[in-house]
Structures are given as C-alpha cells and as structure tokens.
Design a protein around this motif. Structure first.
Motif, PDB file in Angstrom:
ATOM      1  N   LEU A  20       0.532  -1.212  -4.123  1.00 26.78           N
ATOM      2  CA  LEU A  20      -0.559  -2.046  -4.608  1.00 26.78           C
ATOM      3  C   LEU A  20      -1.265  -1.312  -5.741  1.00 26.78           C
ATOM      4  N   SER A  21      -1.624  -2.036  -6.775  1.00 22.85           N
ATOM      5  CA  SER A  21      -2.350  -1.441  -7.892  1.00 22.85           C
ATOM      6  C   SER A  21      -3.618  -2.229  -8.178  1.00 22.85           C
ATOM      7  N   CYS A  22      -4.612  -1.526  -8.652  1.00 25.50           N
ATOM      8  CA  CYS A  22      -5.901  -2.131  -8.944  1.00 25.50           C
ATOM      9  C   CYS A  22      -6.361  -1.600 -10.297  1.00 25.50           C
ATOM     10  N   LYS A  23      -6.486  -2.488 -11.247  1.00 26.25           N
ATOM     11  CA  LYS A  23      -6.945  -2.123 -12.594  1.00 26.25           C
ATOM     12  C   LYS A  23      -8.425  -2.449 -12.690  1.00 26.25           C
ATOM     13  N   ILE A  24      -9.230  -1.436 -12.979  1.00 30.76           N
ATOM     14  CA  ILE A  24     -10.674  -1.615 -13.037  1.00 30.76           C
ATOM     15  C   ILE A  24     -11.162  -1.386 -14.463  1.00 30.76           C
ATOM     16  N   GLN A  65      -3.160   6.416   8.341  1.00 31.92           N
ATOM     17  CA  GLN A  65      -3.116   7.845   8.044  1.00 31.92           C
ATOM     18  C   GLN A  65      -1.690   8.361   8.156  1.00 31.92           C
ATOM     19  N   GLY A  66      -1.237   9.076   7.124  1.00 38.75           N
ATOM     20  CA  GLY A  66       0.109   9.631   7.131  1.00 38.75           C
ATOM     21  C   GLY A  66       1.170   8.689   6.597  1.00 38.75           C
ATOM     22  N   ARG A  67       0.820   7.428   6.388  1.00 35.46           N
ATOM     23  CA  ARG A  67       1.794   6.458   5.877  1.00 35.46           C
ATOM     24  C   ARG A  67       1.402   5.916   4.507  1.00 35.46           C
ATOM     25  N   PHE A  68       0.120   5.796   4.252  1.00 35.22           N
ATOM     26  CA  PHE A  68      -0.385   5.285   2.975  1.00 35.22           C
ATOM     27  C   PHE A  68      -0.952   6.436   2.152  1.00 35.22           C
ATOM     28  N   THR A  69      -0.834   6.296   0.835  1.00 34.96           N
ATOM     29  CA  THR A  69      -1.387   7.296  -0.078  1.00 34.96           C
ATOM     30  C   THR A  69      -2.148   6.603  -1.188  1.00 34.96           C
ATOM     31  N   ILE A  70      -3.409   6.980  -1.338  1.00 41.02           N
ATOM     32  CA  ILE A  70      -4.228   6.408  -2.407  1.00 41.02           C
ATOM     33  C   ILE A  70      -4.313   7.404  -3.549  1.00 41.02           C
ATOM     34  N   SER A  71      -4.303   6.889  -4.774  1.00 46.90           N
ATOM     35  CA  SER A  71      -4.394   7.765  -5.934  1.00 46.90           C
ATOM     36  C   SER A  71      -5.056   7.000  -7.074  1.00 46.90           C
ATOM     37  N   ARG A  72      -5.530   7.750  -8.056  1.00 46.27           N
ATOM     38  CA  ARG A  72      -6.121   7.082  -9.211  1.00 46.27           C
ATOM     39  C   ARG A  72      -5.680   7.759 -10.492  1.00 46.27           C
ATOM     40  N   ASP A  73      -5.501   6.926 -11.504  1.00 49.82           N
ATOM     41  CA  ASP A  73      -5.110   7.387 -12.831  1.00 49.82           C
ATOM     42  C   ASP A  73      -6.296   7.076 -13.750  1.00 49.82           C
ATOM     43  N   SER A  74      -7.055   8.103 -14.075  1.00 52.75           N
ATOM     44  CA  SER A  74      -8.270   7.895 -14.868  1.00 52.75           C
ATOM     45  C   SER A  74      -7.957   7.409 -16.266  1.00 52.75           C
ATOM     46  N   ARG A  75      -6.829   7.822 -16.782  1.00 56.67           N
ATOM     47  CA  ARG A  75      -6.452   7.412 -18.138  1.00 56.67           C
ATOM     48  C   ARG A  75      -6.235   5.913 -18.207  1.00 56.67           C
ATOM     49  N   ARG A  76      -5.654   5.369 -17.142  1.00 51.68           N
ATOM     50  CA  ARG A  76      -5.344   3.935 -17.117  1.00 51.68           C
ATOM     51  C   ARG A  76      -6.344   3.133 -16.303  1.00 51.68           C
ATOM     52  N   ASN A  77      -7.380   3.811 -15.769  1.00 54.86           N
ATOM     53  CA  ASN A  77      -8.386   3.120 -14.929  1.00 54.86           C
ATOM     54  C   ASN A  77      -7.724   2.323 -13.825  1.00 54.86           C
ATOM     55  N   VAL A  79      -6.198   2.381  -9.758  1.00 59.59           N
ATOM     56  CA  VAL A  79      -6.103   2.987  -8.436  1.00 59.59           C
ATOM     57  C   VAL A  79      -4.933   2.334  -7.710  1.00 59.59           C
ATOM     58  N   SER A  80      -4.078   3.164  -7.144  1.00 60.30           N
ATOM     59  CA  SER A  80      -2.890   2.653  -6.476  1.00 60.30           C
ATOM     60  C   SER A  80      -2.918   3.001  -4.992  1.00 60.30           C
ATOM     61  N   LEU A  81      -2.268   2.149  -4.225  1.00 61.09           N
ATOM     62  CA  LEU A  81      -2.096   2.402  -2.797  1.00 61.09           C
ATOM     63  C   LEU A  81      -0.604   2.304  -2.496  1.00 61.09           C
ATOM     64  N   GLN A  82       0.003   3.459  -2.275  1.00 61.84           N
ATOM     65  CA  GLN A  82       1.414   3.513  -1.917  1.00 61.84           C
ATOM     66  C   GLN A  82       1.515   3.353  -0.411  1.00 61.84           C
TER      67      GLN A  82
END
Length: 118
Positions: A20-24, A65-77, A79-82
């Motif tokens: 999942l991706s979220c563009k802010i 917990q342990g299955r999902f990973t959240i991350s953010r790319d500040s350059r592209r604004n 946030v992703s949820l793997q």
C-alpha cells in the motif's frame, strides 16, 4: 491544501504480499505523522501501523507485528506499508491518515480494499 492519495491493495492469497502506498502533499517538509488504519464491516476503524515525521518512531499493532513494514520516502512524500505473510483477518478497507505537527491539520485518504482469500 493537504491531500492524501492512496494506491495499491487488491487481492492476495494467504501467505502472499501486497504493498500500500500513500502520497501526501501540502505539509511542510516532514512535519507530519502518518498512520494506516483498517476497517471491517461491523467494527471500528483500528490503527495498524504509524510512522513519525522523521521515521524515528514506528508503531505496529500486535496483529501485524513482524509481518507488516511501514516506511517513508521524504523525497517523494510517500509512506508505504509492505504487507507480507498475509492472513484472512487482514482483509478490510485500509485508510491512510496524515496529521500535521503544527496547526492540527488532519486528512484521510480515500481508502483502498485489501482482500486475502484463497
């Protein structure tokens, strides 16, 4: 004007993965936190994962917990949820939520469906 636009989701088999991706847009720099929430019929919307502005703090619910990973790319604004090792109970509508640290601005994304089924 703050905008939150989601993408990704869809159908996956148990044990599979989805992203999942979220563009802010509209917040200054990284001065906002982002969360992913899940809602299923008959239940309240629940927080699945959250990330702070500089990604120094992350939260995961016990169920992911342990299955999902959240991350953010500040350059592209973005946030992703793997989501890995998906389970039937991960099925639901997922909403991205952004809240600014200053001014109290809050926005929800449009929601996106995730279905885990064999």
């Amino acid at each position: 004007q703050v905008q939150v636009v989601q993408s990704g989701g869809g159908l996956a088999q148990p044990g599979g993965s989805l992203l999942l991706s979220c563009k802010i847009s509209g917040f200054p720099y990284d001065r906002y936190a982002v969360g992913w929430f899940r809602q299923v019929p008959g239940k309240e919307r629940e927080a699945v994962s959250c990330i702070s502005g500089l990604a120094e703090e992350k939260y995961y619910s016990a169920s992911v917990q342990g299955r999902f990973t959240i991350s953010r790319d500040s350059r592209r604004n973005t946030v992703s949820l793997q989501m890995d090792s998906l389970e039937h109970d991960d099925t639901g509508d997922y909403f991205c939520y952004a809240e600014g640290y200053v001014g109290g601005v809050r926005r929800w994304g449009q929601g996106i469906q995730v279905t885990v089924s064999s």
